[in-house]
Structure formats: structure tokens, C-alpha cells
Design a protein around this motif. Structure first.
Motif, PDB file in Angstrom:
ATOM      1  N   HIS A 253      -1.586  -0.742  -5.596  1.00  0.00           N
ATOM      2  CA  HIS A 253      -1.791   0.017  -6.090  1.00  0.00           C
ATOM      3  C   HIS A 253      -0.912   0.898  -7.332  1.00  0.00           C
ATOM      4  O   HIS A 253      -0.906   1.221  -8.256  1.00  0.00           O
ATOM      5  N   ARG A 254      -0.077   0.727  -6.521  1.00  0.00           N
ATOM      6  CA  ARG A 254       1.704   0.811  -7.571  1.00  0.00           C
ATOM      7  C   ARG A 254       1.247   0.386  -8.608  1.00  0.00           C
ATOM      8  O   ARG A 254       1.930   0.513  -9.269  1.00  0.00           O
ATOM      9  N   LEU A 255       1.473  -0.801  -8.914  1.00  0.00           N
ATOM     10  CA  LEU A 255       1.399  -1.618 -10.122  1.00  0.00           C
ATOM     11  C   LEU A 255      -0.120  -0.924 -10.830  1.00  0.00           C
ATOM     12  O   LEU A 255      -0.071  -0.773 -11.891  1.00  0.00           O
ATOM     13  N   LEU A 256      -1.060  -0.893 -10.713  1.00  0.00           N
ATOM     14  CA  LEU A 256      -2.624  -0.508 -10.914  1.00  0.00           C
ATOM     15  C   LEU A 256      -1.692   1.138 -11.591  1.00  0.00           C
ATOM     16  O   LEU A 256      -2.710   1.491 -12.921  1.00  0.00           O
TER      17      LEU A 256
ATOM     18  N   ALA B  29       8.874  15.093  -8.116  1.00  0.00           N
ATOM     19  CA  ALA B  29      10.272  13.754  -7.726  1.00  0.00           C
ATOM     20  C   ALA B  29      10.622  12.649  -8.686  1.00  0.00           C
ATOM     21  O   ALA B  29      11.409  11.855  -9.199  1.00  0.00           O
ATOM     22  N   GLY B  30       8.918  12.478  -9.181  1.00  0.00           N
ATOM     23  CA  GLY B  30       8.900  10.997 -10.008  1.00  0.00           C
ATOM     24  C   GLY B  30       8.360   9.921  -8.664  1.00  0.00           C
ATOM     25  O   GLY B  30       8.460   8.746  -9.664  1.00  0.00           O
ATOM     26  N   LYS B  31       8.761  10.443  -7.344  1.00  0.00           N
ATOM     27  CA  LYS B  31       8.309   9.114  -6.883  1.00  0.00           C
ATOM     28  C   LYS B  31       6.476   8.491  -6.173  1.00  0.00           C
ATOM     29  O   LYS B  31       6.251   9.988  -6.378  1.00  0.00           O
ATOM     30  N   ASP B  32       6.089   7.632  -5.665  1.00  0.00           N
ATOM     31  CA  ASP B  32       5.060   7.373  -5.839  1.00  0.00           C
ATOM     32  C   ASP B  32       4.704   7.603  -3.996  1.00  0.00           C
ATOM     33  O   ASP B  32       5.547   7.508  -3.181  1.00  0.00           O
TER      34      ASP B  32
ATOM     35  N   GLY C  36     -11.750   5.094   7.289  1.00  0.00           N
ATOM     36  CA  GLY C  36      -9.763   5.093   6.789  1.00  0.00           C
ATOM     37  C   GLY C  36     -10.285   4.643   5.223  1.00  0.00           C
ATOM     38  O   GLY C  36     -10.322   3.150   5.098  1.00  0.00           O
ATOM     39  N   VAL C  37      -9.269   5.797   4.864  1.00  0.00           N
ATOM     40  CA  VAL C  37      -8.749   5.513   3.614  1.00  0.00           C
ATOM     41  C   VAL C  37      -7.413   4.738   2.937  1.00  0.00           C
ATOM     42  O   VAL C  37      -7.159   5.850   3.116  1.00  0.00           O
ATOM     43  N   LEU C  38      -7.046   4.193   2.114  1.00  0.00           N
ATOM     44  CA  LEU C  38      -6.121   4.566   1.381  1.00  0.00           C
ATOM     45  C   LEU C  38      -5.552   5.311   0.010  1.00  0.00           C
ATOM     46  O   LEU C  38      -6.702   4.622  -0.398  1.00  0.00           O
ATOM     47  N   ARG C  39      -4.586   6.336   0.000  1.00  0.00           N
ATOM     48  CA  ARG C  39      -4.654   7.088  -0.394  1.00  0.00           C
ATOM     49  C   ARG C  39      -3.688   7.012  -1.300  1.00  0.00           C
ATOM     50  O   ARG C  39      -2.563   6.952  -0.550  1.00  0.00           O
ATOM     51  N   SER C  40      -3.272   6.820  -2.951  1.00  0.00           N
ATOM     52  CA  SER C  40      -2.147   6.355  -3.586  1.00  0.00           C
ATOM     53  C   SER C  40      -1.840   7.546  -4.620  1.00  0.00           C
ATOM     54  O   SER C  40      -3.568   7.062  -5.239  1.00  0.00           O
ATOM     55  N   PHE C  41      -1.034   8.131  -4.800  1.00  0.00           N
ATOM     56  CA  PHE C  41      -0.909   8.905  -5.957  1.00  0.00           C
ATOM     57  C   PHE C  41       0.962   7.953  -7.364  1.00  0.00           C
ATOM     58  O   PHE C  41       1.757   8.601  -6.310  1.00  0.00           O
ATOM     59  N   THR C  42      -0.180   7.670  -7.956  1.00  0.00           N
ATOM     60  CA  THR C  42       1.585   7.572  -9.331  1.00  0.00           C
ATOM     61  C   THR C  42       1.811   9.213 -10.153  1.00  0.00           C
ATOM     62  O   THR C  42       0.537   9.933 -11.107  1.00  0.00           O
ATOM     63  N   PRO C  43       2.886   9.309 -10.137  1.00  0.00           N
ATOM     64  CA  PRO C  43       2.616  10.935 -11.190  1.00  0.00           C
ATOM     65  C   PRO C  43       3.246  10.179 -12.186  1.00  0.00           C
ATOM     66  O   PRO C  43       3.689   9.301 -13.036  1.00  0.00           O
TER      67      PRO C  43
END
Length: 487
Positions: A42-45, A104-107, A118-125
């Protein structure tokens, strides 16, 4: 449950716990690794799309940039991409801590359990000018949970197979190393308990059980030697005891001899007088026949007295038979009557009635005779010596044991000087006597006590100095007494 089975189950449970623990750790590690991998993807995407989104936003505008996200959703399968402004109402689901990290610019990544499975939720600023937005990536955990379930199932099957295999091997080894040797030791102890001291056990192993088997073999050898020694000592003791009893009986016969001689004097005088009458011709005709009958009667009377004395003195092994104790007491007092008469002592008996027991009449008579003779000797003045026969409840002495019960009791009560308290504990000791030298050997009471103990009873004594003594014989009631009572 046998010891071998207990050891096997303990080892199997321990192994199962270890394997289950290792498998649990491995599953958790797999889950953690999968979660980290998904978060990393998720972070790379998110970062890859974030750079393209910023350039598209700057060149083509916001609508074209968001169109880029929509087109990216077509190639992601279960992964869903969306745009979210942090200052918009749609960002209300984020906590203040998560919002602060994004600003603060952190994922930020977390699992949302509100929707199964269950769902994995990721947020990229992503910063667009003065506003801060995020690329939201959501992916259901269906495949991950399925993978975990398959992994858990496979590990459970593997654990079960290992468990069964270990159980079989452990049971076989436990039976061979523990179960079978313990069975041999149990059988060996059972044979020892049944008296087979020649039995031995040999184990084909070198461990603590074989050491125990060797020690038990040595114990059996020691017990066999001890039994042989005890048997020899018991035989010698019984022989000595029988000699003592016989010697005491002969001593009693000697005491009775003078009384018997006196008892024979009267019929002998009658016989002599009638014989002289016949020899001198003084008795003629019918009188001669009468004299002969009188002589016959007196001779039979003397023969009976002598036979009783010989029967009393004859040595024989104990033989139990139904015996009327009241009759035995009366017979014994008749036998001792001459001895008592010379001392001015009257012998009296008190009995509830006929009382039959399975006893050795000769031995009981010997014990009673010893007690009566001792009572006669203890009475320095004329008086009455009583023998009382009946029933009484009593508690056996400690050495005999048992609860309080109904016993047949025979009391010999004299009117002598009594026994001092310090002497009473020793009256049944062999060779202990308070009589003058030459009047007794000190065996009478000891032999009497042994005879009564052989019948399952005991003798007690109570005395008060100056007021006489009472020796009490206690005998267990037998079947013969019950039958007599029912009749």
C-alpha cells in the motif's frame, strides 16, 4: 491409570503443548509478516500514485488527476483507491492522532474490523498547494484470512499426525520400559505377600527399576532367612513352653498328691475292714456278699480318683471340644477340696447355669487349678475362696486388641493378704513368686496366662492389700455357648 500410561500421557501432553505453542508462534509470525507486506505494498502504491497525481493536478487540473485514480482502480482488483481531503467531512473517520500523523507527512495504516472479514486501510499524504489531501487505499482481508485458515488447518493436521505418532511411540516405549517392569514387580510383591519367599524378579534393563528389583530380591532372601530363623525359634519356644506347662502340671499334681492320699485313706480303711471281716469269718452268708459289694464300690471310687489325677498330669496337645465350664469348675473344686480342707478353707462356686464353650478342658482346668491353689496359699487364715462364672462386657488389653465386647468371665476370689500395687505388673512373669523358698517355682500364673491366651482370652488381676485378690479369666464366647443358649 497405570504409571506407564501416566508418563506417556504426560510426555504426549508436553509434546503437544510445545508443538502447539511453536505452531501458534509461527502463525502469528506469518500473520504479522503478511500484514507488513500488505502495508508495504500500500505504501509503495500510494507513493507511486501520489507523485503522478501531483504532476497531473498541476498540469491538467484536479478533475484529470482524480480521473487518473479512477483509471488505476481498474487494474487493482480488490484494492480500491480514492481521494480524501483532510479538512473535508469525509475525513471524520480518522482519529486525531492519525490526522496529526498525516499532516506531518507520515503514512497511516490500520485494520478496520467493522466490516467482516476486516479491511486494511492505508492513507498516503499528498500536498496539493496549501491543502493537504490523502490517497486512501482499502483492501479486504479475505485472501489473507483464507490463507491463515489454510495455514492453521495444515499445521493442525501436521500437529495431529505428530501427536498420534508420538503417542504410539511413547506408549510402546512406556509399556516396554515402565509398564512391563512394573507389572513384574507387582506380581513379585504379590507372590511375596502370599508367602513365596523363593520368588525372584529379573529385569532386562539397567535403570532405577532394575535397581529396585535387585533390592527386592535381596529383601526376599533376607525374609526367607528370617522366616527360617523365626520358625526354628518358634518351634524351640513352643517346645520350651510345653515343657514349662508340663512341669507346672506335674508340680500341681505333686501338691494334689497329699490331698489325694488323704482322700484314699477312708476307702482304704473301709476295704481293709471289710476284707478282715471276710477273712476272719466274721461276715457270713448275705453279709459276705454285702462286704464284697462295699469293697468293689470303694475300689472303683479310688480308681476314679487316681484316673483323674493321671488324666490331669498326662501331657498332650491342646484339643478343643464342647465343655461345660460350670461342671469343669465344680470338678476342679472337688479335686482341690482335700487341700483346702486341711487349711480350713471352704471352696464355693457361683454360676449362672450350664455354660458350654469350645475349649481344651484340660488346659482350662490346669489354669483354674493354678489360680485356686495360689488363692489357697494366699489365705493364711480360714475363710472362703469363691469361683464365680458368668458373662461380662470388657475391653481387651492393648496386646490383644479389639473393641469392647461380651466375654465369658471366671473370677477366682480369695480372702488373703492381697498383692501390693508394685507387684501386680509382675505376677505373670515366669519364675516370679512372692512365696517362700520351696513353696513355688513362679511358673503357675505365667503358664496359666499362656493357656488362656492360646484360647483367645486373657487374665486380669485386681487386689487390695489386706482384703484379698481377684484373678479374672476372660474367654471369648463360642458357637457352643450360643447353641446351648438357644436350646
Amino acid at each position: 491409570m497405570t504409571l506407564a500410561r501416566k508418563l506417556v500421557f504426560a510426555l504426549v501432553l508436553l509434546a503437544f503443548a510445545v508443538i502447539a505453542g511453536l505452531e501458534t508462534v509461527e502463525v502469528r509470525r506469518e500473520l504479522s509478516r503478511a500484514a507488513l507486506d500488505m502495508q508495504q505494498d500500500h505504501r509503495l502504491l500510494g507513493h507511486a500514485l501520489g507523485g503522478s497525481l501531483v504532476r497531473a493536478w498541476e498540469v491538467e487540473g484536479g478533475d484529470q488527476a482524480l480521473m487518473l485514480l479512477s483509471q488505476a482502480n481498474r487494474f487493482q482488483g480488490q484494492v480500491k483507491l480514492s481521494w480524501l481531503w483532510l479538512d473535508s467531512p469525509e475525513a471524520a473517520d480518522l482519529s486525531s492522532e492519525q490526522r496529526a500523523e498525516l499532516l506531518a507527512g507520515k503514512d497511516v495504516s490500520f485494520v478496520d474490523e467493522r466490516r467482516a472479514p476486516g479491511v486494511l486501510r492505508s492513507f498516503t499524504p499528498v500536498g496539493i498547494g496549501p491543502r493537504q489531501g490523502v490517497i486512501a487505499i482499502t483492501e479486504p482481508l479475505t485472501e489473507q484470512r483464507l490463507h491463515v485458515s489454510q495455514t492453521v488447518l495444515g499445521m493442525a493436521v501436521a500437529t495431529g499426525v505428530i501427536f498420534l505418532a508420538f503417542l504410539g511411540v511413547a506408549m510402546a516405549m512406556g509399556h516396554r520400559l515402565v509398564g512391563r517392569p512394573v507389572e513384574q514387580l507387582v506380581e513379585f510383591t504379590r507372590r511375596i505377600g502370599q508367602g513365596d519367599l523363593e520368588a525372584r524378579v529379573h529385569l532386562r534393563q539397567k535403570d532405577e527399576l532394575s535397581t529396585l528389583a535387585d533390592a527386592m530380591n535381596q529383601m526376599a532372601s533376607g525374609l526367607a532367612a528370617a522366616r527360617a530363623q523365626v520358625t526354628a525359634e518358634t518351634a524351640a519356644r513352643l517346645a520350651t513352653l510345653e515343657h514349662l506347662r508340663h512341669a507346672d502340671r506335674l508340680g500341681t499334681v505333686g501338691k494334689l498328691a497329699s490331698g489325694v492320699a488323704h482322700e484314699l485313706g477312708t476307702p482304704l480303711n473301709v476295704v481293709l475292714g471289710r476284707a478282715k471281716m471276710i477273712a476272719s469269718g466274721e461276715a457270713e452268708g448275705e453279709e459276705t456278699r454285702e462286704c464284697a459289694q462295699i469293697i468293689t464300690q470303694q475300689v472303683q471310687h479310688m480308681t476314679g480318683i487316681i484316673r483323674q489325677l493321671l488324666d490331669f498330669a498326662r501331657r498332650r496337645t491342646p484339643q478343643r471340644a464342647p465343655q461345660d465350664l460350670a461342671e469343669l469348675v465344680a470338678h476342679t473344686l472337688r479335686l482341690l477340696h482335700p487341700m483346702a480342707t486341711r487349711r480350713g478353707i471352704h471352696l464355693a462356686s457361683e454360676a449362672e447355669g450350664p455354660l458350654r464353650l469350645e475349649v481344651d478342658g484340660g488346659q482350662i482346668q490346669q489354669a483354674l487349678t493354678n489360680l485356686v491353689v495360689n488363692g489357697i496359699h494366699a489365705m493364711k487364715r480360714p475363710g472362703t475362696l469363691r469361683v464365680r462364672l458368668g458373662h461380662a462386657r470388657a475391653l481387651p488389653p492393648v496386646e490383644l486388641g479389639g473393641p469392647e465386647a461380651e466375654w465369658v468371665r471366671m473370677d477366682v476370689m480369695d480372702e488373703g493378704d492381697g498383692i501390693s500395687p508394685e507387684t501386680i505388673p509382675r505376677v505373670f512373669e515366669p519364675f516370679f513368686t512372692t512365696k517362700d523358698v520351696g513353696e513355688g517355682t513362679g511358673l503357675g500364673l505365667s503358664v496359666s496366662y499362656g493357656l488362656i491366651r492360646d484360647h483367645g482370652g486373657w487374665i486380669s488381676v485386681s487386689s487390695e492389700p489386706g482384703r484379698g485378690s481377684c484373678f479374672s479369666i476372660f474367654l471369648p464366647p463360642g458357637a457352643g455357648e450360643s447353641e446351648e443358649a438357644e436350646a
